[in-house]
Design an enzyme around this catalytic site. Sequence first.
Site, PDB file in Angstrom:
ATOM      1  N   CYS B 278      50.876  45.697  31.398  1.00  0.00           N
ATOM      2  CA  CYS B 278      49.491  45.728  30.906  1.00  0.00           C
ATOM      3  C   CYS B 278      49.173  46.961  30.068  1.00  0.00           C
ATOM      4  O   CYS B 278      48.573  46.822  28.994  1.00  0.00           O
ATOM      5  CB  CYS B 278      48.507  45.542  32.054  1.00  0.00           C
ATOM      6  SG  CYS B 278      49.064  46.033  33.678  1.00  0.00           S
ATOM      7  N   LYS B 412      42.665  39.395  42.744  1.00  0.00           N
ATOM      8  CA  LYS B 412      43.636  38.412  42.259  1.00  0.00           C
ATOM      9  C   LYS B 412      43.335  37.038  42.835  1.00  0.00           C
ATOM     10  O   LYS B 412      42.755  36.910  43.920  1.00  0.00           O
ATOM     11  CB  LYS B 412      45.053  38.776  42.732  1.00  0.00           C
ATOM     12  CG  LYS B 412      45.564  40.098  42.260  1.00  0.00           C
ATOM     13  CD  LYS B 412      47.038  40.277  42.645  1.00  0.00           C
ATOM     14  CE  LYS B 412      47.233  40.356  44.165  1.00  0.00           C
ATOM     15  NZ  LYS B 412      48.657  40.337  44.533  1.00  0.00           N
TER      16      LYS B 412
END
Lengths: 592, 592
Positions: B278, B412
């Site tokens: 990321c 998540k």
Amino acid sequence: MPHSEELAGRRHTLAHLLAAAVLRHYPHAKPTIGPAIENGFYYDFDFGDGPKPGADDLPRLTQTMRELLPQWTEWKRKEVNPDEAKAVFADNPYKLELIDELEREGVTITLYTCGGFTDLCRGGHAPRPAQDIDPQSFTLDRVAGAYWRGDENNPMLTRIYGLAFASASELQDFLAQREEAKKRDHRKIGKELDLFTFSELVGPGLPLWTPLGTTMRILLDQYVWQLRSRFGYQRVTIPHLTRKALYETSGHWEKFADELFKVISREEKEMALKPMNCPHHTQIFARRPHSYREMPQRFAETTMVYRDEQSGELGGLTRVLSITQDDSHVFCRVNQIQQEFFSIWDIVDTFYKTFGFVLRVRLSFHDPQHPEKYLGSEEVWARAESALREIAKERGADYFEAPGEAAMYGPKLDFMAKDSLGREHQVATIQLDFNLPERFNLTCVNEKGEEERVVMIHCAIMGSIERFSAVLLEHTAGHLPFWLAPEQVRVIPVSESELKDAQEAAAEFAREGIRASVSEPSSSLGKRVREAAASKIPIRAVIGKREVRDGTLTLTHAPTNTTTTLGRSEALEVFRSHNQLGASDIRLEPQA
Amino acid sequence: MPHSEELAGRRHTLAHLLAAAVLRHYPHAKPTIGPAIENGFYYDFDFGDGPKPGADDLPRLTQTMRELLPQWTEWKRKEVNPDEAKAVFADNPYKLELIDELEREGVTITLYTCGGFTDLCRGGHAPRPAQDIDPQSFTLDRVAGAYWRGDENNPMLTRIYGLAFASASELQDFLAQREEAKKRDHRKIGKELDLFTFSELVGPGLPLWTPLGTTMRILLDQYVWQLRSRFGYQRVTIPHLTRKALYETSGHWEKFADELFKVISREEKEMALKPMNCPHHTQIFARRPHSYREMPQRFAETTMVYRDEQSGELGGLTRVLSITQDDSHVFCRVNQIQQEFFSIWDIVDTFYKTFGFVLRVRLSFHDPQHPEKYLGSEEVWARAESALREIAKERGADYFEAPGEAAMYGPKLDFMAKDSLGREHQVATIQLDFNLPERFNLTCVNEKGEEERVVMIHCAIMGSIERFSAVLLEHTAGHLPFWLAPEQVRVIPVSESELKDAQEAAAEFAREGIRASVSEPSSSLGKRVREAAASKIPIRAVIGKREVRDGTLTLTHAPTNTTTTLGRSEALEVFRSHNQLGASDIRLEPQA
């Protein structure tokens, strides 16, 4: 074109002439040394605390050189003893230092005089400068700092560089090519085409590839893979990390130490990032015994290797820390070497021909003076090198030999590609390796049931995707062939009224695997056409009222700037027929 | 099936029964504690210097438990004061320690007696063991060492594990499944199928993928990419290395420190191998401004990340140092989150359905008790978590919430896949992230011309190729679907006479993109058929005299073991129609 030694003589002469011109304007200058170099010459001066020339002063100095030149009709050579020489250069400590050295070495000291200017010199000039040298064949180029004799403990001198060629037209060609090369700098093109970027947070030498750049990378890699797969290659996958033990066995830990990125694990294990793939690939080969029937085994993998370079050496894509090699390793028997080399050679030829590069071959051999730089015995090297020479002869290649250019484990067959600006780049290499199979004890079981030592052939077709991309972008000035362009067709509606038709056309192309996009009419047509041109998208397809009415597209091919109007399905057919990997580029017939 | 609390009561009861049986054979044993656990129970004993049971003694102890069970008709519960309790366990220092603790905590101390055996206990048993527990529903399983109260400064005790289920058939099912799982161990299958290998020189946790394994990896990745490309994803490419600055900005340098492989460059620059993609991807997004019209930007990349794990934790493909993530990052506006989540959810559903996994969803939230483990404020977390809950509700998913399971930068949505043995694996995850866009100042230009903060959505469909491969190989017992098998068809000539026909057939299949090979008749037909079966090649195509005469092939489908004879072009048609990515598997009609 004069003999290269003749040209060097002219360049050397021009260095003297430069010194004479400098002394005319800067009498306090102390000339030091001034040799001929590639493309011209330089001279280093100490200007002390007095005024010194900058870039702006070069035209005036060039002019002075041209004015002095007619008086430079012939040379006077005079042998002198050291004391005589020192008397001439009594106030120039640099020349005195040189004279002392010549004296110690017992070399005859000579002074050369021309046009009234005398210098300490060994000779090697144009015999009659005024007559031999075209005043328009040279120009001063730039000013830089340089330490006396290249040693940073010495004083900093001022170096003036000049360009000089055999003729005025050759100088003009060189300047034009250099200007073109500047425009074609892959860093500039990479930005215009939005192919890659760098981040200060990530650091220099670590390119980040955008969606468009990644598309180009993938297509290049697929093309190499397509060529390879015809010859029985199989892909493998390895991690970028290893324990030290692998490189102790391979020899990289010792011989490649400076460039190895070393890693210490949380358990204090010494590890390293791979600078090459070969040692890992040997471990895949060695996982089980191989019958001679299974030989050769041909492993291919496109993967990044890491080499710790000094950050000052990093720039654009030509010098990076993360290098994507399109690597392969063939494990074969000795009697299979030639066939495997020829297969790879075919791949290399096909690949570079696709892009219009002209290739020649360098046989990179080891340097017998520095055996410590290499693995393996003289016998093994002699055997490998004579095998390579045989292969090059057999192939009838345009080759030359270069001692000292081998890889640490074996000699190489390097391909040099000449680009559209006439510059030569080292690209693909094929390397023959008798050493790693020895170190890793790699064998196959032969017809007699015995273990037989195998040979490894290393080859990267592109060398690295980064380096090849840089060369290709400069070679093509960013005009990638249609099949390789990340965005192939930009459909440009003249106004809002044609937007729907433009979207339909783009969608139809996309369904057929053409990378097409629509330029929405949020700005003027002219602006949108210029944007597409700046991004070097191969085909601009304009749709206006007429095209909507006729079901056509007005296509412009960016590299050739030809424009033609085609029916939509006709256009699609043109795109499709030039869209397979390695296809020849689109040629549009200009509109009648 | 009994309520889970009821089953836990039986398991706890069996722990008491185990202690009674152990004391029958080893009167010197000092029982300590014995709880119910998943699948059964255990009890820890101190056998001092006396004899202690080993694995061989477990059948006898199980037998004793079954013999004692009929006498265990009911429980007697007795509340006692600490002194009374200490009198009962006067010679057992472990029980005395427990009693002291209970006394300090002011808890009522209770003794439970059944079948004449008394233990210090809080209760929670099967009320009438002799009647409630089927003697064939439990068995002792294994012996291990365990420190008293899990503290390595305490004495080492002997732990005896038992298995216990609601019925004898459930115990048998569990044992059979465990046996099957052992046979299906992906490390074993990986070797049989020659998919990957490890090298001592490279080190543990660093798999090397063979040609066959790499083919499987590439097909899996292509399938994910095919699903993603429908939703506008674009591929990007990043290096595996970065300067420290990137992770200081992202927060990984501090929060991920233990697992970061750190690298010091030759210029003493602190660098790291990427443990995630990321932060690098943010730098591609941030290379230029983005208009709201270009949002979302969806980056996908399959690339290895590196995490420094303890070598004791490494094993097969489930715990590796080099992890190939099929990663993606969507940069979008807040009002695009739900649509992007649904797109990804569609991809996940399609992908896992292809392999017959049943999915459920875990919402992995942060642990409000440990804010130091996460980046960002409580408000940002609350906002992100409620957005996820909304999405799961909207989708009508089978979900549950799990605090403390979030990633460091956001909550998540984890997918749990149930495999063919009923085991559940965490596979894909979708992560919502308001934090990294803040840290890297990621924006788009909105309709008003203002900079607007964007949101990131992280997702790996397979999680990692290594982990997914392990799960898939165990789920399928190595019988990969036809489209995914690295070698799809093994053509087996009965003898030398059919070799040419076999080669022709294989070449014809290969031309149509089928991965086919020929088993040369250098050993017996039986041996070659067994080899192909052991490698779990989906289709064995035998050619004998009859097949040559009729232009047919006798095909056997490995997973189902059905055999049928088809014309060569008929066979090719069957192969072709099951060869696209994600295709349903071949079903051969058995021979009439």
